[in-house]
Design a protein around this motif. Structure first.
Motif, PDB file in Angstrom:
ATOM      1  N   UNK A 101      54.966  34.202  -2.255  1.00 14.54           N
ATOM      2  CA  UNK A 101      54.703  35.209  -0.842  1.00 14.54           C
ATOM      3  C   UNK A 101      55.357  34.177   0.186  1.00 14.54           C
ATOM      4  N   UNK A 102      55.068  32.969   0.235  1.00  7.85           N
ATOM      5  CA  UNK A 102      55.424  32.079   1.380  1.00  7.85           C
ATOM      6  C   UNK A 102      56.992  32.142   1.496  1.00  7.85           C
ATOM      7  N   UNK A 103      57.610  32.131   0.242  1.00  6.43           N
ATOM      8  CA  UNK A 103      59.210  32.160   0.346  1.00  6.43           C
ATOM      9  C   UNK A 103      59.946  33.465   0.780  1.00  6.43           C
ATOM     10  N   UNK A 104      59.180  34.384   0.262  1.00  8.42           N
ATOM     11  CA  UNK A 104      59.591  35.771   0.437  1.00  8.42           C
ATOM     12  C   UNK A 104      59.570  36.123   1.828  1.00  8.42           C
ATOM     13  N   UNK A 105      58.158  35.783   2.525  1.00  8.70           N
ATOM     14  CA  UNK A 105      58.024  36.236   4.053  1.00  8.70           C
ATOM     15  C   UNK A 105      58.790  35.313   4.951  1.00  8.70           C
ATOM     16  N   UNK A 106      59.002  33.968   4.484  1.00 11.51           N
ATOM     17  CA  UNK A 106      59.840  33.143   5.392  1.00 11.51           C
ATOM     18  C   UNK A 106      61.326  33.555   5.177  1.00 11.51           C
ATOM     19  N   UNK A 107      61.804  34.081   4.161  1.00 14.19           N
ATOM     20  CA  UNK A 107      63.031  34.494   3.985  1.00 14.19           C
ATOM     21  C   UNK A 107      63.397  35.636   4.795  1.00 14.19           C
TER      22      UNK A 107
ATOM     23  N   UNK B 125      49.638  36.699   7.424  1.00 17.36           N
ATOM     24  CA  UNK B 125      47.953  37.230   7.702  1.00 17.36           C
ATOM     25  C   UNK B 125      47.197  36.200   7.104  1.00 17.36           C
ATOM     26  N   UNK B 126      47.563  34.914   7.193  1.00 15.98           N
ATOM     27  CA  UNK B 126      46.798  33.723   6.746  1.00 15.98           C
ATOM     28  C   UNK B 126      46.645  33.408   5.477  1.00 15.98           C
ATOM     29  N   UNK B 127      46.245  32.197   5.141  1.00 13.14           N
ATOM     30  CA  UNK B 127      46.175  31.830   3.814  1.00 13.14           C
ATOM     31  C   UNK B 127      44.867  31.098   3.622  1.00 13.14           C
ATOM     32  N   UNK B 128      44.363  31.050   2.418  1.00 16.64           N
ATOM     33  CA  UNK B 128      42.855  30.075   2.315  1.00 16.64           C
ATOM     34  C   UNK B 128      43.554  28.604   2.377  1.00 16.64           C
ATOM     35  N   UNK B 129      42.460  27.829   2.767  1.00 16.14           N
ATOM     36  CA  UNK B 129      42.712  26.297   3.069  1.00 16.14           C
ATOM     37  C   UNK B 129      43.494  25.611   1.883  1.00 16.14           C
TER      38      UNK B 129
ATOM     39  N   UNK C  55      52.746  27.179   2.311  1.00 16.36           N
ATOM     40  CA  UNK C  55      53.674  27.640   3.657  1.00 16.36           C
ATOM     41  C   UNK C  55      54.374  26.406   4.202  1.00 16.36           C
ATOM     42  N   UNK C  56      53.754  24.993   3.886  1.00 13.88           N
ATOM     43  CA  UNK C  56      54.278  23.993   4.302  1.00 13.88           C
ATOM     44  C   UNK C  56      55.538  23.697   3.527  1.00 13.88           C
ATOM     45  N   UNK C  57      55.430  24.061   2.341  1.00 16.64           N
ATOM     46  CA  UNK C  57      56.406  23.529   1.288  1.00 16.64           C
ATOM     47  C   UNK C  57      57.637  24.345   1.686  1.00 16.64           C
ATOM     48  N   UNK C  58      57.507  25.720   1.757  1.00 16.14           N
ATOM     49  CA  UNK C  58      58.453  26.764   2.075  1.00 16.14           C
ATOM     50  C   UNK C  58      59.112  26.431   3.313  1.00 16.14           C
TER      51      UNK C  58
ATOM     52  N   UNK D 212      42.055  43.805 -12.646  1.00 15.77           N
ATOM     53  CA  UNK D 212      40.872  42.714 -12.215  1.00 15.77           C
ATOM     54  C   UNK D 212      41.363  41.584 -11.659  1.00 15.77           C
ATOM     55  N   UNK D 213      42.380  40.979 -12.085  1.00 16.11           N
ATOM     56  CA  UNK D 213      42.641  39.840 -11.347  1.00 16.11           C
ATOM     57  C   UNK D 213      43.214  40.341 -10.125  1.00 16.11           C
ATOM     58  N   UNK D 214      44.093  41.226  -9.982  1.00  8.90           N
ATOM     59  CA  UNK D 214      44.481  41.945  -8.606  1.00  8.90           C
ATOM     60  C   UNK D 214      43.257  42.177  -7.474  1.00  8.90           C
ATOM     61  N   UNK D 215      42.185  42.917  -8.164  1.00  9.09           N
ATOM     62  CA  UNK D 215      40.887  43.156  -7.459  1.00  9.09           C
ATOM     63  C   UNK D 215      40.404  41.855  -6.737  1.00  9.09           C
ATOM     64  N   UNK D 216      40.355  40.589  -7.673  1.00 11.38           N
ATOM     65  CA  UNK D 216      39.920  39.358  -7.160  1.00 11.38           C
ATOM     66  C   UNK D 216      40.817  38.933  -6.184  1.00 11.38           C
ATOM     67  N   UNK D 217      42.330  38.904  -6.256  1.00 16.01           N
ATOM     68  CA  UNK D 217      43.061  38.473  -5.452  1.00 16.01           C
ATOM     69  C   UNK D 217      43.119  39.008  -4.147  1.00 16.01           C
ATOM     70  N   UNK D 218      42.956  40.387  -4.257  1.00 16.75           N
ATOM     71  CA  UNK D 218      42.717  41.243  -2.772  1.00 16.75           C
ATOM     72  C   UNK D 218      41.398  40.588  -2.126  1.00 16.75           C
ATOM     73  N   UNK D 219      40.404  39.817  -2.648  1.00 21.78           N
ATOM     74  CA  UNK D 219      39.541  39.514  -1.730  1.00 21.78           C
ATOM     75  C   UNK D 219      39.624  38.145  -1.159  1.00 21.78           C
ATOM     76  N   UNK D 220      40.850  37.614  -1.726  1.00 19.01           N
ATOM     77  CA  UNK D 220      41.231  36.170  -1.190  1.00 19.01           C
ATOM     78  C   UNK D 220      42.331  36.191  -0.143  1.00 19.01           C
ATOM     79  N   UNK D 221      43.232  37.151  -0.567  1.00 13.43           N
ATOM     80  CA  UNK D 221      44.726  37.053   0.176  1.00 13.43           C
ATOM     81  C   UNK D 221      44.913  38.325   1.024  1.00 13.43           C
ATOM     82  N   UNK D 222      45.753  38.067   2.036  1.00 12.97           N
ATOM     83  CA  UNK D 222      45.853  39.518   2.809  1.00 12.97           C
ATOM     84  C   UNK D 222      46.619  40.227   2.120  1.00 12.97           C
ATOM     85  N   UNK D 223      46.808  41.695   2.594  1.00 14.50           N
ATOM     86  CA  UNK D 223      47.878  42.729   2.144  1.00 14.50           C
ATOM     87  C   UNK D 223      49.245  42.304   1.884  1.00 14.50           C
ATOM     88  N   UNK D 224      49.784  41.481   3.096  1.00 14.66           N
ATOM     89  CA  UNK D 224      50.930  41.069   2.952  1.00 14.66           C
ATOM     90  C   UNK D 224      51.457  39.924   1.940  1.00 14.66           C
TER      91      UNK D 224
END
Ligand code: FES
Length: 149
Positions: A84-90, A114-118, A124-127, A15-27
Motif C-alpha cells: 500500500x505504501x509503494x502504491x500510494x507513494x507512486x 489515512x495513517x498506519x499502526x505504530x 512508509x519510511x522504506x517506501x 475473515x482475514x480482511x475483516x480483521x485487517x479492516x479493524x486495523x488499517x484505513x480503507x485506502x
C-alpha cells in the motif's frame, strides 16, 4: 480445488480482511488489494532497491521527462501495508517534478494513507527512502538533464 475448499478459502480470506479492516484505513486496504504502478520500469532514468530493518525490500524505478516523473514502478516482497505504501507513494510522485517528489516524506505518505499502526510506520519510511534514493540516482546518472532533451 473442489467447491468445499473453494468456499473455505473464500471464508478465510473474508475473515482475514475483516480483521485487517479493524486495523488499517480503507485506502491502505484498497491499495494493497489493488496496487497501482506495481511493475518494473524498463530503461529507467533512476532506480533504487533498499532493504529495510525488518528485512523487507522495495524497488522503485523512474522515468523522467523535462524534469517530471512520467513513469514510476515499484516492487516489494514486503507485507500488505508495504505494498500500500509503494502504491500510494507512486501515485503521489507521478507527474511531480524531481524537486517536488523529493519533498514527499514519511509524514505526507502517512497522511495520504489515512495513517498506519505504530508497528508499520517503518513500511512508509522504506517506501520514501527508496523513492529518494531513486531520485538521487536519476541526478547522478544525468537522467534529469538527458531526459530534458
Ligand atoms: Fe517490513 Fe512492512 S513489515 S516493510
Amino acid at each position: 480445488m473442489d467447491n468445499a475448499s473453494d468456499q473455505w478459502t473464500k471464508e478465510l480470506q473474508e475473515l482475514i480482511l475483516a480483521e485487517d479492516r479493524k486495523i488499517f484505513s480503507p485506502r491502505v486496504i484498497d491499495n494493497y488489494l489493488k496496487p497501482r504502478n506495481l511493475k518494473e520500469i524498463s530503461d529507467p532514468h533512476g532506480v533504487s532497491v533498499i532493504t529495510g530493518p525488518c528485512g523487507d525490500t522495495m524497488y522503485i524505478g523512474l522515468k523522467i521527462d523535462k524534469d517530471r516523473i512520467v513513469e514510476i514502478g515499484f516492487l516489494t516482497d514486503g507485507c500488505g501495508p508495504t505494498v500500500a505504501c509503494g502504491s500510494v507513494l507512486s501515485q503521489l510522485a507521478l507527474g511531480k517534478t524531481i524537486t517536488e517528489a523529493a519533498a514527499l516524506n514519511q509524514e505526507t505518505l502517512l497522511i495520504a494513507l489515512g495513517g498506519l499502526p505504530e508497528s508499520h510506520l517503518h513500511c512508509a519510511k522504506l517506501a520514501v527512502d527508496t523513492l529518494h534514493q531513486a531520485l538521487k540516482n536519476c541526478e547522478n546518472q544525468g537522467g534529469e538533464s538527458n531526459a530534458k532533451g
